[in-house]
Write a protein that holds these residues in place. Sequence first.
Motif, mmCIF file in Angstrom:
data_model
loop_
_atom_site.group_PDB
_atom_site.id
_atom_site.type_symbol
_atom_site.label_atom_id
_atom_site.label_comp_id
_atom_site.label_asym_id
_atom_site.label_seq_id
_atom_site.Cartn_x
_atom_site.Cartn_y
_atom_site.Cartn_z
ATOM 1 N N CYS A 94 16.016 26.362 -13.855
ATOM 2 C CA CYS A 94 15.985 24.905 -13.683
ATOM 3 C C CYS A 94 17.087 24.485 -12.719
ATOM 4 O O CYS A 94 18.132 23.983 -13.127
ATOM 5 N N PHE A 96 18.628 22.022 -10.898
ATOM 6 C CA PHE A 96 18.566 20.553 -10.842
ATOM 7 C C PHE A 96 18.625 20.067 -9.393
ATOM 8 O O PHE A 96 19.464 20.516 -8.613
ATOM 9 N N SER A 143 9.177 23.374 -23.484
ATOM 10 C CA SER A 143 10.351 22.483 -23.551
ATOM 11 C C SER A 143 9.939 21.105 -24.021
ATOM 12 O O SER A 143 8.786 20.689 -23.858
ATOM 13 N N ILE A 144 10.900 20.388 -24.543
ATOM 14 C CA ILE A 144 10.728 18.938 -24.752
ATOM 15 C C ILE A 144 10.328 18.301 -23.420
ATOM 16 O O ILE A 144 9.633 17.289 -23.370
ATOM 17 N N SER A 145 10.722 18.958 -22.319
ATOM 18 C CA SER A 145 10.401 18.469 -20.969
ATOM 19 C C SER A 145 8.925 18.600 -20.633
ATOM 20 O O SER A 145 8.488 18.137 -19.575
ATOM 21 N N GLN A 153 14.466 16.927 -12.390
ATOM 22 C CA GLN A 153 13.655 18.049 -12.883
ATOM 23 C C GLN A 153 12.180 17.885 -12.508
ATOM 24 O O GLN A 153 11.308 18.359 -13.223
ATOM 25 N N TYR A 156 10.515 21.069 -12.323
ATOM 26 C CA TYR A 156 10.656 21.875 -13.548
ATOM 27 C C TYR A 156 9.752 21.389 -14.677
ATOM 28 O O TYR A 156 9.060 22.187 -15.307
ATOM 29 N N GLY A 187 14.824 21.378 -27.256
ATOM 30 C CA GLY A 187 15.484 20.214 -26.661
ATOM 31 C C GLY A 187 16.559 20.708 -25.712
ATOM 32 O O GLY A 187 16.298 21.557 -24.861
ATOM 33 N N THR A 188 17.762 20.205 -25.827
ATOM 34 C CA THR A 188 18.845 20.688 -24.960
ATOM 35 C C THR A 188 19.659 21.730 -25.732
ATOM 36 O O THR A 188 20.298 21.412 -26.735
ATOM 37 N N ILE A 193 21.812 27.647 -18.069
ATOM 38 C CA ILE A 193 20.841 26.863 -17.298
ATOM 39 C C ILE A 193 21.307 25.416 -17.124
ATOM 40 O O ILE A 193 20.958 24.759 -16.139
ATOM 41 N N ASN A 194 22.085 24.900 -18.087
ATOM 42 C CA ASN A 194 22.520 23.506 -17.993
ATOM 43 C C ASN A 194 24.042 23.347 -18.003
ATOM 44 O O ASN A 194 24.552 22.245 -18.197
HETATM 45 C C1 LIG Z 1 17.993 22.736 -18.407
HETATM 46 C C2 LIG Z 1 17.959 21.462 -19.160
HETATM 47 O O1 LIG Z 1 19.208 21.158 -19.680
HETATM 48 C C3 LIG Z 1 17.054 21.539 -20.311
HETATM 49 O O2 LIG Z 1 15.866 22.158 -19.936
HETATM 50 C C4 LIG Z 1 14.910 21.665 -20.668
HETATM 51 O O3 LIG Z 1 13.785 22.080 -20.639
HETATM 52 C C5 LIG Z 1 15.414 20.546 -21.518
HETATM 53 O O4 LIG Z 1 14.565 19.472 -21.515
HETATM 54 C C6 LIG Z 1 16.696 20.216 -20.916
HETATM 55 O O5 LIG Z 1 16.521 19.240 -19.918
#
Ligand SMILES: C[C@H](O)[C@@H]1OC(=O)[C@H](O)[C@@H]1O
Length: 253
Positions: A94, A96, A143-145, A153, A156, A187-188, A193-194
């Motif tokens: 990911c 960013f 992911s929550i994403s 993102q 992503y 979630g986070t 990665i972050n």
């Molecule tokens: C990388 C992000 O912190 C992390 O990745 C995800 O899939 C989550 O939603 C967070 O945004």
Amino acid sequence: MLLEGKRVLVTGASAGIGRAVAIGCARHGADVAINYGRDTAGAESAVAEIKALGRKGVAVQGDVADPETARSFIAVAVDALGGVDVLVSNAGICPFHAFLDMPVETFERTMRVNLHGAYFMVQAAANQMVRQGQGGAIIAMSSISALVGGEYQTHYTPTKAGLLSLMQSTAIALGKHGIRCNALLPGTILTEINKDDLADQTKRTYMESRIPLGRLGQPEDMVGPTVFLASDLAQYVTGAALLVDGGAFVNLQ
Ligand SMILES: C[C@H](O)[C@@H]1OC(=O)[C@H](O)[C@@H]1O
Ligand SMILES: NC(=O)C1=CN([C@@H]2O[C@H](COP(=O)(O)OP(=O)(O)OC[C@H]3O[C@@H](n4cnc5c(N)ncnc54)[C@H](O)[C@@H]3O)[C@@H](O)[C@H]2O)C=CC1
């Protein structure tokens, strides 16, 4: 021992969630093969931990974006463990970046690693499970994403929605073979990665404030949900999506 006798494969397991999940599955009785990208030291230490638990362990280097990696990972795992019962498709990136000037290479690489890579892995593992004739379990680290967006993102989040969709369609395609396919939606979770993104203390405090359970996740938080979906306790669970986010998604106000 919920995974006694099961042969579990985890991609992207030299660090972070994949590493915790691979070792956690061994703790629950599984023999484990891991794929990793570049971090040989991380992969070797994960395998050492798996073996210290009395389980078989093997690490196979390979870029998941290359379809050949999936074929060789499955072949080495079958050779080392005797077969494949569970695949955790976890490898992901990911980087960013803002939307309006997203470099084509960043977009394409994110797609290839996260979505194409998972597709090839799931397909190769499923073919092996079908050959074995005993069913199996496939888990994608979505992911929550998959459900909500992120300003930096845009390349992503579609891959994570794609993984959720892939598990829904493969659940249908593979049900007749007794192969269950489910998505985990973290979630986070605090990993590499972050790390840079959450170095911004204002953002980190905001993210923490959105979580009803009061903290960001740790890689270990993903072990229980993975073991459950991999185990026979989940024998009638397929095509499902399980949020593991401390309640962040439902916290509107
Ligand atoms: C990388 C992000 O912190 C992390 O990745 C995800 O899939 C989550 O939603 C967070 O945004
Ligand atoms: N950390 C988080 O907050 C969240 C993470 N996820 C997902 O969880 C998965 C794991 O991420 P984390 O452990 O957080 O990150 P991480 O950066 O700690 O670990 C990623 C792993 O994937 C491997 N990898 C990366 N590119 C690869 C490639 N081309 N081929 C093979 N392996 C490769 C890395 O070597 C590493 O082992 C990713 O798919 C990520 O999208 C999903 C939701 C939240």
